[in-house]
Design an enzyme around this catalytic site. Structure first.
Site: not given
Ligand code: ATP
Length: 335
Positions: A124, A171, A204, A228
């Site tokens: 962002y 991740k 995930d 988000d």
């Protein structure tokens, strides 16, 4: 004592849901002075900027704001007002409680988790450029300072709200440096909170585990982009965006706003569900130390939901935004 609050009606359904929230807050009997300022697409028309300086001035002065959604054009146009506000006012923590509500049919009962999302960096940061035609680079920024600060916020929140577990979501198997740094910071902070269980999960897998059984999660701690996506996913557990409240919190300043966007498809039609912003207002009351009033507002929302007679279209009913606001406000007045 009167509370002076900056009120940002926003775009689309924003003016309707903020009016509803103001109606309910007024019903608490507390004394509010509302300083209304325009931001978003509506401000471009009237003031020539999506985020006029007086919006920032007002929020900086009052320290607390209640905000409707502001429209963000996709691909082109002005920068997101939300992203700008969060960065300029350093509202580093985005807090989204996700709790099963009475009377709402959803796949799971007993969901009670909190999403804590870092709000100022990651992808962002808006650092994108064309390397050569056909190739674009978008830069993910992760810092020790911001990661440590958000981790500390999550653990402090867990401690003060009697929560047992904090799960850092990442991740780092692929983004070894950036998400690796985020995890290092979370681990270091976790050491200072021995009574809280600290765990880690790859993003995930987290999504899969969430949709299998969200009740096993407590506090989720995430970077900006994962936060988000996962918070919208979690909104689905409790009946959708019309019911999901949120807050953006900094060292001194806090802005309370629902998770949902400006919903242009239903704007101006008295169809929007105001409960998400009304529940965000209850978070604002807690922040102001008005915990009894916060409880009255929440209980009034729960009572209207449990009764199931007055519901907006997103919850299968036919009531309008203003009718819901009145139903909740009248219960707040009686409590
Ligand atoms: P943004 O980019 O501003 O976040 P979006 O298009 O991703 O916007 P929303 O504006 O939140 O998402 O709308 C998604 C869907 O949810 C729309 O169909 C909208 O009508 C519905 N929706 C969102 N908020 C509400 C609400 N408060 N009451 C009823 N329906 C809502």
């Amino acid at each position: 004592m009167a509370y002076t609050i900056t009120l940002i009606p926003g775009d689309g359904i924003g003016p309707e849901v903020t009016a509803a929230a103001v109606r309910v807050l007024t019903a608490t009997g507390l004394d509010f002075v509302w300083e209304t300022v325009l931001a978003g697409a509506s401000a471009i028309g009237e003031e020539g900027s999506a985020l006029p300086p007086r919006v920032l001035e007002s929020v900086r002065r009052n320290k607390v704001a209640l905000k409707g959604p502001t429209e963000t054009p996709v691909g082109t146009g002005h920068r997101s007002v939300n992203v700008d506000l969060r960065k300029q006012l350093d509202l580093y923590a985005n807090l989204r409680p996700v709790k099963t509500l009475p009377g709402i049919k959803s796949r799971f009962d007993g969901v009670d988790l909190v999403v804590v999302r870092e709000n100022t960096e990651d992808l962002y940061s808006g650092l994108e450029h064309v390397v050569v035609p056909g190739v674009v680079e978008s830069i993910k920024i992760i810092t020790e300072k911001a990661s440590t600060r958000i981790a500390r916020y999550a653990f402090d929140y867990a401690r003060t709200h009697g929560r047992q577990k904090v799960m850092a979501v990442h991740k780092a198997n692929i983004m070894k440096l950036s998400d690796g740094l985020f995890l290092d910071c979370c681990r270091a902070v976790a050491k200072g909170y021995p009574e809280i269980t600290y765990d880690e999960m790859i993003v995930d897998n987290t999504c899969m585990q969430l949709v299998l059984d969200p009740t096993r999660f407590d506090v989720l701690l995430l970077e900006n982009l994962y936060g988000d996506i996962v918070s919208d996913l979690c909104a689905g557990f409790i009946g959708g965006l019309g019911l999901a409240p949120g807050a953006n919190i900094g060292e001194e300043i806090a802005i309370f706003e629902a998770v949902h966007g400006s919903a242009p498809d239903i704007a101006g039609k008295n169809l929007a569900n105001p409960m998400a912003l009304i529940l965000s207002s209850a978070m604002m009351l807690d922040h102001l130390g008005e915990t009894a009033a916060a409880r009255r507002v929440r209980e009034a929302v729960y009572a209207v939901l449990a009764e199931g007679k007055k519901l907006t279209r997103d919850l299968g009913g036919t009531a309008g935004t203003t009718e819901i606001a009145e139903a909740i406000a009248s219960r707040v007045e009686k409590r």
